[in-house]
Design a protein around this motif. Structure first.
Motif, PDB file in Angstrom:
ATOM      1  N   ILE A   1      39.731  39.965  35.326  1.00 27.70           N
ATOM      2  CA  ILE A   1      40.368  40.898  36.256  1.00 27.70           C
ATOM      3  C   ILE A   1      41.819  40.474  36.400  1.00 27.70           C
TER       4      ILE A   1
ATOM      5  N   ASN B   1      43.870  45.947  35.842  1.00 27.12           N
ATOM      6  CA  ASN B   1      42.540  46.536  36.083  1.00 27.12           C
ATOM      7  C   ASN B   1      41.948  46.089  37.425  1.00 27.12           C
ATOM      8  N   ASN B   2      42.780  45.918  38.452  1.00 23.55           N
ATOM      9  CA  ASN B   2      42.280  45.323  39.702  1.00 23.55           C
ATOM     10  C   ASN B   2      42.450  46.209  40.937  1.00 23.55           C
TER      11      ASN B   2
ATOM     12  N   MET C   1      40.607  49.832  38.223  1.00 29.56           N
ATOM     13  CA  MET C   1      39.317  49.138  38.147  1.00 29.56           C
ATOM     14  C   MET C   1      38.154  50.117  37.978  1.00 29.56           C
TER      15      MET C   1
ATOM     16  N   ILE D   1      36.009  49.449  34.972  1.00 28.96           N
ATOM     17  CA  ILE D   1      35.375  48.131  35.081  1.00 28.96           C
ATOM     18  C   ILE D   1      34.025  48.249  35.796  1.00 28.96           C
TER      19      ILE D   1
END
Length: 318
Positions: free
Chosen positions: A60, A64-65, A148, A151
């Motif tokens: 992470i 992508n957070n 995210m 993800i």
């Protein structure tokens, strides 16, 4: 015109260059002098011989957070939209869920402990998250996008209800799977689907080591790429992920060795070797050059004079 091969290596260490993205340490400029300025150069090839790259980047990261969260409390007439920012780091599914719930509690106005209002577990058979809410403490919850999103397995806006439901895809905590080594000036004839044409990607390396390990890459295929430029005095090396994002190495150094093949024109003034020159005959010491026949002397070349007759002597002899 024939050519011969002149092989060179270029050793690059990130600490010796100029950093262009700070502590990420994935975009570094290097400077040399007169690397491709030779007049006898026909063309040049370049390739990555080997590389040592630390797996100091996180699953992470800054790309992508984030997740957009929309929620509504009981008896509240309006929904509230906020952004959840996940802490950068490496996660398993279990500690990802724990950290996510903690951050969700911080960004919302839920008065009760988050564990009693939102339930997230992992389906071990499918790898998908199971998400539900308790309507007593939370009237609605939806995830509307963010870096995210994929993800967590979301594809489109995901609305949570009192019944446990799953996103369409499994949770993805694999992180970066492939590293691309690129350059702004080392232009080759390689192709990339992202640009649908020529790219400056020198090679791609699979991430086959665990977090906090090191990738030891060796070019076993010995692939070299023809250069489209004739100037390599200054160039930048950039390490990116599959999506072209600069990798965050968290200040750790890397090293790369490039192979440079210089194809030079063969000189055409002579084909003699140094040994041929030493062993050739010396005209001055080996005597006069032989001819097909003997030379006539200078005297033979002159016309002979006729002798004058003595008329008195000839009269007496009669």
């Amino acid at each position: 015109m024939t050519t011969f091969l002149d092989k060179r290596i270029i050793n690059l260490y990130s600490a010796n260059g100029t950093l262009f993205n700070g502590n990420l340490n994935s975009r570094v400029q290097f400077q040399f002098t007169d690397m491709l300025h030779d007049k006898d150069l026909a063309f040049a090839e370049i390739g990555v011989i080997n590389a040592e790259i630390p797996v100091s980047f996180y699953v992470i990261n800054e790309y992508n957070n984030t997740l957009t969260v929309e929620y509504q409390l009981p008896l509240e007439p309006l929904t509230t939209t906020t952004t959840l920012t996940m802490t950068k780091g490496n996660y398993t599914a279990t500690n990802f869920i724990t950290t996510f719930l903690t951050l969700l509690e911080q960004v919302t106005s839920i008065t009760t402990p988050i564990e009693t209002a939102v339930f997230i577990t992992l389906d071990r058979n499918t790898g998908r998250l199971l998400i539900s809410i308790d309507a007593t403490f939370l009237a609605s919850l939806a995830f509307r996008g963010g870096s995210m999103f994929s993800i967590m397995g979301f594809v489109a806006d995901f609305v949570v209800s009192g019944t446990a439901t799953s996103p369409p895809n499994p949770i993805n905590l694999l992180g970066i799977n492939k590293i691309s080594i690129k350059s702004d000036r080392i232009a080759t004839y390689n192709y990339d689907s992202a640009v649908q044409g020529f790219s400056n990607t020198l090679t791609t390396i699979e991430v086959d080591s665990p977090p906090y390990g090191i990738i030891l890459y060796k070019n076993t295929s010995l692939v070299y790429n023809i250069l489209r430029v004739r100037d390599l005095d200054i160039f930048t090396i950039e390490l990116t992920d599959e999506k072209g994002n600069p990798i965050d190495f968290n200040g750790q150094e890397w090293s790369i060795t490039l192979g440079l093949n210089l194809h030079r024109f063969t000189p055409t003034n002579t084909n003699k070797t140094f040994r041929d020159i030493l062993t050739q005959p010396n005209k001055e010491t080996n005597g006069p050059k032989e001819t097909n026949g003997p030379k006539e002397s200078k005297e033979s070349e002159k016309p002979k004079k006729e002798k004058k007759k003595d008329n008195d002597l000839e009269l007496l002899m009669r």
